[in-house]
Design a protein around this motif. Structure first.
Motif, PDB file in Angstrom:
ATOM      1  N   LYS A   1      81.205  43.444  49.113  1.00 20.35           N
ATOM      2  CA  LYS A   1      82.552  43.941  48.825  1.00 20.35           C
ATOM      3  C   LYS A   1      82.534  45.409  48.412  1.00 20.35           C
ATOM      4  CE  LYS A   1      86.628  42.925  46.009  1.00 20.35           C
ATOM      5  NZ  LYS A   1      87.224  42.022  44.974  1.00 20.35           N
ATOM      6  N   ILE A   2      81.582  45.798  47.567  1.00 18.04           N
ATOM      7  CA  ILE A   2      81.518  47.175  47.072  1.00 18.04           C
ATOM      8  C   ILE A   2      81.076  48.148  48.156  1.00 18.04           C
ATOM      9  CG2 ILE A   2      80.341  48.719  45.437  1.00 18.04           C
ATOM     10  CD1 ILE A   2      80.146  46.392  43.504  1.00 18.04           C
ATOM     11  N   LYS A   3      80.115  47.707  48.977  1.00 16.72           N
ATOM     12  CA  LYS A   3      79.525  48.555  50.017  1.00 16.72           C
ATOM     13  C   LYS A   3      78.964  49.870  49.447  1.00 16.72           C
ATOM     14  CE  LYS A   3      82.202  46.909  53.990  1.00 16.72           C
ATOM     15  NZ  LYS A   3      82.856  45.755  53.335  1.00 16.72           N
ATOM     16  N   PRO A   4      78.017  49.786  48.512  1.00 14.32           N
ATOM     17  CA  PRO A   4      77.448  51.015  47.951  1.00 14.32           C
ATOM     18  C   PRO A   4      76.566  51.735  48.962  1.00 14.32           C
ATOM     19  CG  PRO A   4      76.210  49.123  47.178  1.00 14.32           C
ATOM     20  CD  PRO A   4      77.377  48.575  47.954  1.00 14.32           C
ATOM     21  N   ASP A   5      76.376  53.025  48.737  1.00 12.46           N
ATOM     22  CA  ASP A   5      75.482  53.803  49.581  1.00 12.46           C
ATOM     23  C   ASP A   5      74.019  53.533  49.236  1.00 12.46           C
ATOM     24  OD1 ASP A   5      77.354  55.743  51.113  1.00 12.46           O
ATOM     25  OD2 ASP A   5      78.057  55.846  49.040  1.00 12.46           O
ATOM     26  N   VAL A   6      73.765  53.128  47.992  1.00 10.05           N
ATOM     27  CA  VAL A   6      72.401  52.893  47.544  1.00 10.05           C
ATOM     28  C   VAL A   6      72.412  52.000  46.308  1.00 10.05           C
ATOM     29  CG1 VAL A   6      72.334  54.943  46.059  1.00 10.05           C
ATOM     30  CG2 VAL A   6      70.194  54.040  47.002  1.00 10.05           C
ATOM     31  N   ILE A   7      71.321  51.271  46.115  1.00 10.55           N
ATOM     32  CA  ILE A   7      71.094  50.486  44.894  1.00 10.55           C
ATOM     33  C   ILE A   7      69.912  51.113  44.168  1.00 10.55           C
ATOM     34  CG2 ILE A   7      70.351  48.241  43.966  1.00 10.55           C
ATOM     35  CD1 ILE A   7      71.676  47.018  46.517  1.00 10.55           C
ATOM     36  N   PHE A   8      70.057  51.279  42.856  1.00 16.65           N
ATOM     37  CA  PHE A   8      68.957  51.812  42.052  1.00 16.65           C
ATOM     38  C   PHE A   8      68.564  50.755  41.028  1.00 16.65           C
ATOM     39  CE2 PHE A   8      66.735  54.088  38.754  1.00 16.65           C
ATOM     40  CZ  PHE A   8      65.973  55.006  39.455  1.00 16.65           C
ATOM     41  N   SER A   9      67.318  50.323  41.084  1.00 11.53           N
ATOM     42  CA  SER A   9      66.832  49.250  40.208  1.00 11.53           C
ATOM     43  C   SER A   9      65.759  49.755  39.265  1.00 11.53           C
ATOM     44  CB  SER A   9      66.270  48.101  41.046  1.00 11.53           C
ATOM     45  OG  SER A   9      65.617  47.163  40.218  1.00 11.53           O
TER      46      SER A   9
ATOM     47  N   ASN B   1      64.039  64.947  39.767  1.00  9.88           N
ATOM     48  CA  ASN B   1      63.394  64.526  41.010  1.00  9.88           C
ATOM     49  C   ASN B   1      64.103  63.327  41.651  1.00  9.88           C
ATOM     50  OD1 ASN B   1      61.435  66.507  40.686  1.00  9.88           O
ATOM     51  ND2 ASN B   1      60.096  65.177  39.501  1.00  9.88           N
ATOM     52  N   ILE B   2      64.568  62.388  40.835  1.00  9.48           N
ATOM     53  CA  ILE B   2      65.283  61.227  41.380  1.00  9.48           C
ATOM     54  C   ILE B   2      66.654  61.653  41.913  1.00  9.48           C
ATOM     55  CG2 ILE B   2      66.359  59.013  40.811  1.00  9.48           C
ATOM     56  CD1 ILE B   2      64.037  58.640  38.752  1.00  9.48           C
ATOM     57  N   LEU B   3      67.339  62.531  41.179  1.00  9.89           N
ATOM     58  CA  LEU B   3      68.649  63.015  41.637  1.00  9.89           C
ATOM     59  C   LEU B   3      68.519  63.716  42.984  1.00  9.89           C
ATOM     60  CD1 LEU B   3      70.288  64.417  38.377  1.00  9.89           C
ATOM     61  CD2 LEU B   3      70.972  62.390  39.669  1.00  9.89           C
ATOM     62  N   SER B   4      67.441  64.448  43.177  1.00  8.16           N
ATOM     63  CA  SER B   4      67.204  65.128  44.451  1.00  8.16           C
ATOM     64  C   SER B   4      67.181  64.123  45.603  1.00  8.16           C
ATOM     65  CB  SER B   4      65.899  65.920  44.384  1.00  8.16           C
ATOM     66  OG  SER B   4      65.615  66.511  45.626  1.00  8.16           O
ATOM     67  N   ASN B   5      66.537  62.985  45.374  1.00  5.67           N
ATOM     68  CA  ASN B   5      66.494  61.930  46.399  1.00  5.67           C
ATOM     69  C   ASN B   5      67.867  61.302  46.613  1.00  5.67           C
ATOM     70  OD1 ASN B   5      63.578  60.889  47.405  1.00  5.67           O
ATOM     71  ND2 ASN B   5      63.386  61.836  45.382  1.00  5.67           N
ATOM     72  N   LEU B   6      68.581  61.046  45.529  1.00  5.50           N
ATOM     73  CA  LEU B   6      69.901  60.423  45.656  1.00  5.50           C
ATOM     74  C   LEU B   6      70.880  61.333  46.376  1.00  5.50           C
ATOM     75  CD1 LEU B   6      70.334  58.776  42.115  1.00  5.50           C
ATOM     76  CD2 LEU B   6      69.855  57.617  44.283  1.00  5.50           C
ATOM     77  N   ASN B   7      70.788  62.626  46.128  1.00  5.93           N
ATOM     78  CA  ASN B   7      71.718  63.566  46.745  1.00  5.93           C
ATOM     79  C   ASN B   7      71.482  63.742  48.243  1.00  5.93           C
ATOM     80  OD1 ASN B   7      73.214  64.122  44.413  1.00  5.93           O
ATOM     81  ND2 ASN B   7      71.744  65.671  43.731  1.00  5.93           N
ATOM     82  N   GLU B   8      70.340  63.266  48.734  1.00 12.27           N
ATOM     83  CA  GLU B   8      70.062  63.340  50.165  1.00 12.27           C
ATOM     84  C   GLU B   8      70.711  62.206  50.945  1.00 12.27           C
ATOM     85  OE1 GLU B   8      65.857  63.399  50.535  1.00 12.27           O
ATOM     86  OE2 GLU B   8      65.632  65.445  49.755  1.00 12.27           O
ATOM     87  N   ILE B   9      71.237  61.216  50.236  1.00 14.51           N
ATOM     88  CA  ILE B   9      71.839  60.054  50.911  1.00 14.51           C
ATOM     89  C   ILE B   9      73.149  60.442  51.572  1.00 14.51           C
ATOM     90  CG2 ILE B   9      72.890  57.771  50.490  1.00 14.51           C
ATOM     91  CD1 ILE B   9      70.864  57.418  48.235  1.00 14.51           C
TER      92      ILE B   9
END
Length: 352
Positions: free
Chosen positions: A88-96, A344-352
């Motif tokens: 339902k949400i259809k997120p671009d990514v999941i972070f665990s 470093n993690i934000l850099s990866n997320l911003n590439e999505i």
């Protein structure tokens, strides 16, 4: 279009606070958190005003327990619930961030073909992450040594995600909160959110000598305050400190602690000389022992064994670390790249 992200992780504060550190930086994202119905993550996350969705979850145990026969069905129910929520949400990514509640969410994301990013704090993954890794797109690690234990095609070394609020502590406010003065160094003792019986006992046995040289703030865990010592000058006990913790840490000259990954990288970021007493094997899977050994090899800390801890050795080690504190601070300054996990993690997320 606003990007959507789903966070998951729970069971202990260590599986939640790194997520909150990232969430604080994602101002323009649509954020949802999926956690358990009654876990610690629920209160921590809702306190941040984030949309929270609860699912069924079963604990993953390495030992025999009758609940082991029921909990797989809870996990399966959680997978279905997570699958439907994510559909339902259809997120671009999941972070665990791990913990038993994350497994259904990661599997539900994989079934929905949603990219799954996992962060592993320790050198070797816990049971939940060992299962979840099979369904992950990327695996971020805190320790460079962790890569040897994980699939090479998924691993990226990022370092530790450090809460920005911890870096903004005020030493004077910390001293004022504690009722301490600036003429004597402050020793901060942390045994984790539940405290540490052995550490508490040996510290209190050592108080007459330690208080000659240090002011002591002792975070001793729920139910572990010793009422006989509440009037002891220069010794403050708290079950837990929350909002004031950044200021208390800023006021501290040296820290005695367990060796949980999140905590020790926070001490590293703050450049606080540390003495680590990892949980023994009988009380853990050995992750804290590996964490402490890694820091010890880099000369970032001193390590003491829980079961052989004595008052005499504790006093000697504290005095030695304090005496050589500037050497530790110099080495910590050179190792700061290990605390840049957020960037470093934000850099990866911003590439999505």
């Amino acid at each position: 279009m606003t990007k959507k992200i789903v966070f998951t992780g729970g069971g202990s504060a260590g599986h939640v606070t790194p997520n909150l550190a990232l969430i604080d930086q994602l101002k323009d994202w649509d954020i949802t958190y999926i956690g358990s119905k009654n876990g610690i993550e629920k209160n921590l996350v809702q306190g941040h005003g984030i949309a929270y969705r609860a699912i069924s979850s079963g604990k993953l145990r390495r030992y025999f327990d009758m609940k082991n026969f029921k909990d797989p069905f809870k996990v399966l129910a959680g997978v279905m619930q997570a699958y439907l929520i994510l559909k339902k949400i259809k997120p671009d990514v999941i972070f665990s961030k791990g913990g038993f509640v994350s497994v259904p969410v990661v599997i539900g994301g994989w079934l929905n073909r949603i990219p799954v990013y996992i962060h592993e704090s320790d050198i070797t993954p816990g049971l939940a992450n060992r299962i979840a890794i099979k369904f992950a797109t990327k695996l971020f690690v805190t320790f460079e040594e962790a890569a040897a234990h994980l699939p090479k095609d998924k691993v990226e070394y990022t370092g530790a995600p450090i809460r920005d609020v911890l870096l903004k502590g005020d030493r004077n406010k910390g001293l004022q909160f504690l009722g301490f003065h600036s003429d004597k160094p402050v020793l901060l003792i942390m045994g984790g959110s539940l405290g540490a019986k052995k550490i508490n006992e040996v510290v209190r046995e050592s108080l007459p000598e330690l208080l000659k040289k240090y002011q002591i703030v002792h975070l001793c865990g729920k139910g572990n305050v010793d009422t006989k010592l509440t009037e002891t000058t220069g010794y403050n006990q708290y079950e837990y400190v929350d909002k004031e913790l950044p200021d208390v840490m800023a006021a501290s000259s040296i820290i005695l602690s367990r060796a949980g990954s999140n905590a020790i990288f926070e001490f590293l970021a703050l450049k606080k000389p540390m003495i680590l007493i990892p949980l023994p094997l009988r009380a853990s899977r050995g992750d804290q022992i590996l964490n402490a050994d890694s820091f010890k090899k880099k000369e970032l800390c001193e390590v003491m064994e829980n079961d052989s801890l004595t008052s005499e050795e504790l006093q000697k080690t504290i005095d030695n670390v304090y005496k050589n504190r500037y050497d530790y601070i110099d080495r910590m300054t050179a190792a700061q790249n290990a605390t840049h996990g957020i960037k470093n993690i934000l850099s990866n997320l911003n590439e999505i």
